[in-house]
Design a protein around this motif. Structure first.
Motif, PDB file in Angstrom:
ATOM      1  N   GLY A  58      -8.506  -4.940   7.580  1.00 65.17           N
ATOM      2  CA  GLY A  58      -8.509  -3.825   8.621  1.00 65.17           C
ATOM      3  C   GLY A  58      -7.576  -2.963   8.680  1.00 65.17           C
ATOM      4  N   SER A  59      -6.362  -3.418   7.819  1.00 68.49           N
ATOM      5  CA  SER A  59      -4.990  -2.591   7.967  1.00 68.49           C
ATOM      6  C   SER A  59      -5.185  -1.502   6.786  1.00 68.49           C
ATOM      7  CB  SER A  59      -3.855  -3.304   7.881  1.00 68.49           C
ATOM      8  OG  SER A  59      -2.604  -2.724   7.933  1.00 68.49           O
ATOM      9  N   ALA A  60      -4.482  -0.266   7.072  1.00 64.91           N
ATOM     10  CA  ALA A  60      -4.371   0.587   5.993  1.00 64.91           C
ATOM     11  C   ALA A  60      -3.441   0.705   5.031  1.00 64.91           C
ATOM     12  CB  ALA A  60      -4.643   2.132   6.617  1.00 64.91           C
ATOM     13  N   THR A  61      -2.435  -0.268   5.467  1.00 62.96           N
ATOM     14  CA  THR A  61      -0.990  -0.468   4.763  1.00 62.96           C
ATOM     15  C   THR A  61      -1.013  -1.798   4.053  1.00 62.96           C
ATOM     16  OG1 THR A  61       0.359  -1.085   6.630  1.00 62.96           O
ATOM     17  CG2 THR A  61       0.135   1.060   6.022  1.00 62.96           C
ATOM     18  N   ALA A  62      -0.221  -1.870   2.932  1.00 64.75           N
ATOM     19  CA  ALA A  62      -0.096  -3.113   2.150  1.00 64.75           C
ATOM     20  C   ALA A  62       1.338  -3.419   2.141  1.00 64.75           C
ATOM     21  CB  ALA A  62      -0.656  -3.107   0.943  1.00 64.75           C
ATOM     22  N   THR A  63       1.763  -4.659   2.201  1.00 64.56           N
ATOM     23  CA  THR A  63       3.029  -4.877   2.015  1.00 64.56           C
ATOM     24  C   THR A  63       3.299  -5.581   0.620  1.00 64.56           C
ATOM     25  OG1 THR A  63       3.156  -5.737   4.202  1.00 64.56           O
ATOM     26  CG2 THR A  63       5.010  -6.609   3.128  1.00 64.56           C
ATOM     27  N   PRO A  64       4.448  -5.268  -0.210  1.00 62.71           N
ATOM     28  CA  PRO A  64       4.515  -5.760  -1.368  1.00 62.71           C
ATOM     29  C   PRO A  64       5.151  -7.199  -1.351  1.00 62.71           C
ATOM     30  CG  PRO A  64       6.034  -3.821  -0.946  1.00 62.71           C
ATOM     31  CD  PRO A  64       5.247  -3.842   0.371  1.00 62.71           C
ATOM     32  N   VAL A  65       4.893  -7.989  -2.371  1.00 63.28           N
ATOM     33  CA  VAL A  65       5.259  -9.425  -2.612  1.00 63.28           C
ATOM     34  C   VAL A  65       5.967  -9.373  -3.628  1.00 63.28           C
ATOM     35  CG1 VAL A  65       4.526 -11.720  -3.099  1.00 63.28           C
ATOM     36  CG2 VAL A  65       3.216 -10.257  -1.453  1.00 63.28           C
ATOM     37  N   GLY A  66       7.359  -9.925  -3.559  1.00 67.34           N
ATOM     38  CA  GLY A  66       8.350  -9.979  -4.668  1.00 67.34           C
ATOM     39  C   GLY A  66       8.688 -11.131  -5.264  1.00 67.34           C
TER      40      GLY A  66
END
Length: 84
Positions: A58-66
């Motif tokens: 439901g979120s429009a933003t993604a968090t990068p995984v490093g």
């Protein structure tokens, strides 16, 4: 023992340029020069590369995984008193 300054910065920049395969990889730590002897030195650094993204439902933003990658290069055959 009389040590002259060991200037490895141009070599380190060259290695980091070759090693960064993608624009998503960035320097996280270093470079660190260790085990300096009269004819050798070891250079260590850590990079982080993006391997994916997490996105909350439901979120429009993604968090990068490093992912961290440790690199090590041993320089041998160095000549004392020579600038590199």
């Amino acid at each position: 023992m009389n040590w002259k300054r060991l200037n490895l910065l141009p070599f380190i920049v060259f290695i980091l340029t070759l090693d960064s395969a993608t624009a998503q990889e960035r320097l996280s730590k270093g470079p660190i020069i260790q085990n300096v002897q009269t004819n050798r030195a070891t250079i260590n650094w850590v990079t982080t590369r993006t391997v994916g993204e997490l996105q909350k439902l439901g979120s429009a933003t993604a968090t990068p995984v490093g992912e961290q990658v440790t690199h090590q290069v041993e320089l041998t055959g160095l000549e004392p008193g020579t600038a590199y």
